[in-house]
Design a protein around this motif. Structure first.
Motif, mmCIF file in Angstrom:
data_model
loop_
_atom_site.group_PDB
_atom_site.id
_atom_site.type_symbol
_atom_site.label_atom_id
_atom_site.label_comp_id
_atom_site.label_asym_id
_atom_site.label_seq_id
_atom_site.Cartn_x
_atom_site.Cartn_y
_atom_site.Cartn_z
ATOM 1 N N PHE A 10 74.787 23.138 42.061
ATOM 2 C CA PHE A 10 75.207 24.877 42.585
ATOM 3 C C PHE A 10 73.902 25.205 43.517
ATOM 4 O O PHE A 10 74.922 25.996 43.739
ATOM 5 C CB PHE A 10 74.988 25.149 40.740
ATOM 6 C CG PHE A 10 76.241 25.136 39.942
ATOM 7 C CD1 PHE A 10 77.268 25.619 39.917
ATOM 8 C CD2 PHE A 10 75.362 24.444 38.997
ATOM 9 C CE1 PHE A 10 77.906 25.648 38.317
ATOM 10 C CE2 PHE A 10 76.667 23.882 37.791
ATOM 11 C CZ PHE A 10 77.816 24.671 37.837
ATOM 12 N N GLY A 31 77.177 31.322 39.213
ATOM 13 C CA GLY A 31 78.731 31.411 40.004
ATOM 14 C C GLY A 31 79.831 31.203 39.490
ATOM 15 O O GLY A 31 80.118 29.606 39.009
ATOM 16 N N ILE A 49 78.576 35.375 42.672
ATOM 17 C CA ILE A 49 77.828 34.883 42.212
ATOM 18 C C ILE A 49 76.619 35.858 42.463
ATOM 19 O O ILE A 49 76.862 36.811 42.553
ATOM 20 C CB ILE A 49 76.821 34.317 43.212
ATOM 21 C CG1 ILE A 49 77.799 32.679 42.961
ATOM 22 C CG2 ILE A 49 75.471 33.750 42.801
ATOM 23 C CD1 ILE A 49 77.270 31.964 44.189
ATOM 24 N N TYR A 105 83.510 26.902 36.525
ATOM 25 C CA TYR A 105 82.420 26.898 37.609
ATOM 26 C C TYR A 105 83.082 25.923 38.151
ATOM 27 O O TYR A 105 82.266 26.004 39.502
ATOM 28 C CB TYR A 105 80.952 26.346 36.198
ATOM 29 C CG TYR A 105 80.756 28.021 35.909
ATOM 30 C CD1 TYR A 105 79.804 28.318 36.155
ATOM 31 C CD2 TYR A 105 80.883 27.575 34.119
ATOM 32 C CE1 TYR A 105 78.772 29.587 35.764
ATOM 33 C CE2 TYR A 105 80.548 28.616 33.247
ATOM 34 C CZ TYR A 105 79.419 29.614 34.144
ATOM 35 O OH TYR A 105 78.881 30.850 33.200
ATOM 36 N N TYR A 150 82.202 26.180 42.644
ATOM 37 C CA TYR A 150 80.905 26.342 42.656
ATOM 38 C C TYR A 150 80.303 25.363 42.432
ATOM 39 O O TYR A 150 79.064 25.184 43.067
ATOM 40 C CB TYR A 150 80.009 27.491 42.029
ATOM 41 C CG TYR A 150 80.209 28.961 42.102
ATOM 42 C CD1 TYR A 150 80.204 29.346 43.950
ATOM 43 C CD2 TYR A 150 81.967 29.055 41.507
ATOM 44 C CE1 TYR A 150 80.666 30.749 44.119
ATOM 45 C CE2 TYR A 150 82.478 30.954 42.240
ATOM 46 C CZ TYR A 150 81.597 31.169 43.244
ATOM 47 O OH TYR A 150 82.029 32.789 43.286
ATOM 48 N N GLY A 189 78.198 29.377 46.488
ATOM 49 C CA GLY A 189 79.339 30.214 47.179
ATOM 50 C C GLY A 189 79.433 29.671 48.772
ATOM 51 O O GLY A 189 78.794 28.922 49.268
#
Length: 283
Positions: free
Chosen positions: A52, A110, A172, A195, A198, A204
């Motif tokens: 992520f 996020g 986020i 999710y 992300y 993001g």
């Protein structure tokens, strides 16, 4: 001004949160008496976060990147909250960064919210800063192509401020300060977070990084997206018609749950759930 965490916060953050809970700034954990039932407490680990973030191999000072306490309430409020199909959570993000070639501030993974069945409107969410200083990165993608973002915003908020995560915006939560961040939220309990976008794009539309100068923040476009617009800065407005006032803890809405009906029925609040109504632009 920043809220300095003192030893008194080891005993109670009831005034800030509206619940008789204690926060330990050394371990960045929350404790609560038996009068506070908790549905689930979880920790997002560095291993879980690696896909992520900007640099999957980056390290962090601690394995627990952030902690989430879901379904917090007083015993006497729990049944009414369940019947209203909403949930009150608290998230704690320690200070620090993912340390790679650049230092990316610690943050949540996020996610996006689902559309309410039978509508074209996604479920919203509302946050409150209990301690520390928060950034929220909001982004709205093209419906047919999540790699192309149409709008991106960074929201900054301090203690007592409430921020609405508007329909169709992924978000986020970021701790870009040198003290723990404690945030609370109300959300509908009728859907699951998404999710995957992300995870796919390693975060993001922007990564929030430590600047080259002390106490500075930099925003770097995430090149994994096909298109990312200019980032605009926002601050939250109060929204009294939703019960969102700086002087009252967000948990106080447990005694006026009708004010939270926008979480499950966003189609009835389209004139309120807008950027202009919920935020002001910072130049």
């Amino acid at each position: 001004p920043r809220l300095t965490l003192t030893l008194t916060m080891l005993q109670s953050i009831e005034r800030q949160s509206g619940l008789p809970i204690a926060f330990n700034p050394l371990t960045c954990t929350i404790s609560w008496p038996d009068s506070i039932p908790v549905g689930r407490a979880s920790t997002r680990t560095l291993e879980e976060m690696k896909e992520f973030i900007r640099e999957p191999q980056a390290k962090a000072r601690q394995d627990g990147v952030y902690h989430v306490y879901r379904n917090l309430s007083r015993h006497e409020d729990a049944a009414r909250i369940r019947a209203a199909r909403v949930r009150y959570d608290i998230t704690v993000i320690p200070p620090g960064a993912f340390a790679g070639q650049r230092r990316e501030f610690l943050r949540t993974a996020g996610h996006y919210h689902a559309l309410k069945p039978g509508t074209a409107i996604a479920y919203p969410e509302v946050y409150e800063v209990i301690a520390g200083r928060a950034y929220w990165l909001l982004q709205r993608p093209l419906t047919e192509d999540l790699s192309r973002l149409e709008e991106t915003y960074i929201v900054e908020a301090g203690p007592g401020e409430k921020a609405v995560m508007l329909p169709r915006f992924g978000h986020i939560s970021i701790n870009a300060s040198d003290e723990p961040l404690v945030i609370a939220n109300w959300i509908s309990d009728t859907f699951q977070y998404d999710y995957q976008p992300y995870h796919r794009f390693h975060g993001g539309g922007y990564w929030v990084l430590e600047g080259d100068m002390p106490d500075t923040v930099e925003f770097e476009r995430n090149h994994n997206y096909a298109s990312v617009p200019e980032l605009k800065k926002l601050r939250p407005k109060e929204a009294p018609e939703l019960g969102l006032e700086r002087s009252r803890p967000l948990y106080s809405l447990a005694h006026n749950l009708d004010r939270l009906s926008f979480l499950n029925n966003p189609e009835e609040f389209t004139s309120i759930l807008t950027l202009d109504h919920c935020y002001r632009t910072i130049v």
